[in-house]
Structure formats: C-alpha cells, structure tokens
Design a protein around this motif. Structure first.
Motif, PDB file in Angstrom:
ATOM      1  N   ASP A 139       0.763  -1.534   0.101  1.00 35.43           N
ATOM      2  CA  ASP A 139       0.022  -0.345  -0.193  1.00 35.43           C
ATOM      3  C   ASP A 139       0.979   1.181  -0.106  1.00 35.43           C
ATOM      4  O   ASP A 139       0.210   2.301  -0.339  1.00 35.43           O
ATOM      5  N   VAL A 140       1.740   1.082   0.699  1.00 31.90           N
ATOM      6  CA  VAL A 140       2.413   2.487   1.032  1.00 31.90           C
ATOM      7  C   VAL A 140       4.275   2.053   0.703  1.00 31.90           C
ATOM      8  O   VAL A 140       4.538   1.132   0.452  1.00 31.90           O
ATOM      9  N   GLU A 158       5.810   9.820   2.761  1.00 29.89           N
ATOM     10  CA  GLU A 158       5.145   8.163   2.064  1.00 29.89           C
ATOM     11  C   GLU A 158       4.729   8.774   1.091  1.00 29.89           C
ATOM     12  O   GLU A 158       3.157   9.679   0.262  1.00 29.89           O
ATOM     13  N   SER A 215       1.615   6.942  -1.845  1.00 31.36           N
ATOM     14  CA  SER A 215       0.690   5.365  -2.185  1.00 31.36           C
ATOM     15  C   SER A 215       1.038   4.814  -2.767  1.00 31.36           C
ATOM     16  O   SER A 215       0.759   5.490  -4.292  1.00 31.36           O
ATOM     17  N   GLU A 251      -1.360   1.912  -3.640  1.00 30.67           N
ATOM     18  CA  GLU A 251      -1.813   1.371  -3.187  1.00 30.67           C
ATOM     19  C   GLU A 251      -3.318   0.845  -4.850  1.00 30.67           C
ATOM     20  O   GLU A 251      -3.526   0.007  -4.860  1.00 30.67           O
TER      21      GLU A 251
END
Length: 163
Positions: A96-97, A133, A135, A137
C-alpha cells in the motif's frame, strides 16, 4: 587378438557399471555455494553460481535448477557518488505505501518520480521533510522504479516491488 578381447571386456565392464540400477552417475558442478534439504518425502539439493538454469512447472509446484535466491531483493539501483546523506525506501516489497526516509533535509526542490518498467511516469511529488509517504495502493502488482531528483540530477534510484 587378446588385446582386442581385453579392450572389449574392459569397455563392456565400464558400460555395465554405468547402466546398473543403483549406480547412477550424478552431474558434478563447481559452484560458489549450495546445500541440501531432506524431508520425509522429498530431498532437494541446490547450488548457487551455475551458469545455466531450467525451470519446471507442474502440479502447483515450481522447481528452478541453478541460481536460486527467492528472497533476494535489490532496492537501490543507483546512487549519486558524493552525497552526504542517506536515503532509504521501505517497506519493500509493499502492498500500500512506500516510505522515503532521509537522515537530514534534502535540498529545496527535491522530488520523487515513480515509473513503471515501460518508462511511464506513474507519480511525482515534492519530498516533505525527513519521511515522505508514497501511496502505491492504486497501482497494479509489478516492479517500479522510484527516482529521487534534485536540480534535474538523479540522487538515487530504487526498485520497488508492489505485491
């Protein structure tokens, strides 16, 4: 005549030894490393460093002969020589990240670019602080390249594996 008979018997003896059950000859390879695993039903021997490999697939089991390091993950592909700070990308592989972490603030204008293996840019943004961070996802499971860039110069490139 006796010499021919002796040669015939000698060759026959060698052929017989090689063909008898239980006397199977195995291949020998000089490799850098390897090992054996013995289970109750199966036994596997492996080597690392062979030049040729073969993969067999059947019945839900995949066997690859030769160079086998299934958990080997290369993360940093290239890094600019002479940078005085560290840049890390984790976790890798991810679902996801991906976090980009530095030990100190990067120069102003530093950004990341995420590319698929065809060279299409999937994402781009400025780096925020010591940890950014990203993403992933929404991306399909594949291998991606993550470049850290400042002033049109690539500081570091990571291979990111999206599960």
């Amino acid at each position: 005549m006796k010499l021919k008979q002796l040669l015939f018997y000698f060759l026959f003896y060698l052929a017989t030894i090689a063909l008898l059950p239980g006397n199977a000859q195995s291949q020998v390879v000089t490799a850098t490393s390897g090992g054996n695993f013995d289970g109750s039903v199966h036994s596997i021997s492996y080597t690392i460093g062979e030049m040729a490999t073969t993969t067999l697939d059947g019945g839900g089991i995949i066997l690859t002969q030769g160079f086998q390091q299934p958990r080997l993950i290369v993360t940093a592909i290239s890094e600019l020589v002479g940078i005085t700070y560290s840049i890390k990308a984790y976790p890798n592989p991810t679902t996801d990240v991906v976090n980009l972490a530095t030990d100190r603030e990067l120069p102003a204008g530093s950004l990341y670019q995420l590319f698929d293996m065809n060279g299409s840019r999937m994402d781009e943004s400025q780096l925020d602080g010591l940890v950014t961070e990203i993403s992933v996802e929404a991306l399909v499971p594949a291998v991606y390249l993550l470049k850290i860039i400042n002033s049109n110069q690539t500081l570091k490139t990571f291979k990111i594996i999206k599960k």
